[in-house]
Design a protein around this motif. Sequence first.
Motif, PDB file in Angstrom:
ATOM      1  N   THR A 128       0.861  -1.171   0.000  1.00 54.73           N
ATOM      2  CA  THR A 128       0.000   0.000   0.000  1.00 54.73           C
ATOM      3  C   THR A 128       0.899   1.223   0.000  1.00 54.73           C
ATOM      4  O   THR A 128       2.075   1.150   0.361  1.00 54.73           O
ATOM      5  CB  THR A 128      -0.929   0.008   1.236  1.00 54.73           C
ATOM      6  N   GLU A 129       0.348   2.333  -0.397  1.00 52.64           N
ATOM      7  CA  GLU A 129       1.109   3.581  -0.503  1.00 52.64           C
ATOM      8  C   GLU A 129       1.882   3.880   0.772  1.00 52.64           C
ATOM      9  O   GLU A 129       1.373   3.710   1.874  1.00 52.64           O
ATOM     10  CB  GLU A 129       0.171   4.748  -0.770  1.00 52.64           C
ATOM     11  N   GLY A 130       3.108   4.341   0.607  1.00 47.90           N
ATOM     12  CA  GLY A 130       3.934   4.719   1.731  1.00 47.90           C
ATOM     13  C   GLY A 130       4.730   3.576   2.337  1.00 47.90           C
ATOM     14  O   GLY A 130       5.543   3.790   3.216  1.00 47.90           O
ATOM     15  N   ARG A 152       2.878   8.139  -0.211  1.00 43.29           N
ATOM     16  CA  ARG A 152       1.432   8.223   0.002  1.00 43.29           C
ATOM     17  C   ARG A 152       0.943   9.477  -0.711  1.00 43.29           C
ATOM     18  O   ARG A 152       1.511  10.553  -0.563  1.00 43.29           O
ATOM     19  CB  ARG A 152       1.139   8.303   1.498  1.00 43.29           C
TER      20      ARG A 152
END
Length: 154
Positions: A55-57, A141
């Motif tokens: 997932t983002e980040g 993110r």
Amino acid sequence: MKVEGNKRYGWDKPHDIAVKAVQGTVVGADAGGVTAANDDPMPKVTIEPVNAGVTEGTPLTWRISLSEKADIEIWAVAQLVPVTGGRPELSTADVDQEWLSQLVEEIPNPAVPLSQVPYGTLWTAIEAGEESTELTVPTIRDQVKEGPSTCASR
């Protein structure tokens, strides 16, 4: 001259000798030596994903391993390739821009999938005496709602 051998891959080891002619002595050359040639095969390199999708980040990470330890640093190169199976692929907008600027001369605008970045190769070294290292792609993110993304390498 005694040369200690082992069963680990490494560089050839030169042993140089210099001589000096003393009064009443003739030498054909003033320098020479022997080289102990490395006769051990290079370890096999494998690349395995640590996390298949992120997932983002969260960083996307691969473990690069040797079949056995070596006496020298071993460099590994991972080529970014298209993701298969209809899974979403990371783009140049999904990764840390400072990291990306070290990978490419010019950051593509608009964003492109990482597999389409010219010269999209990632380099890392496994230090002498170690059996593995990790290669990481830092993701960022943003405000766009997305599912897990991935990036493939070989």
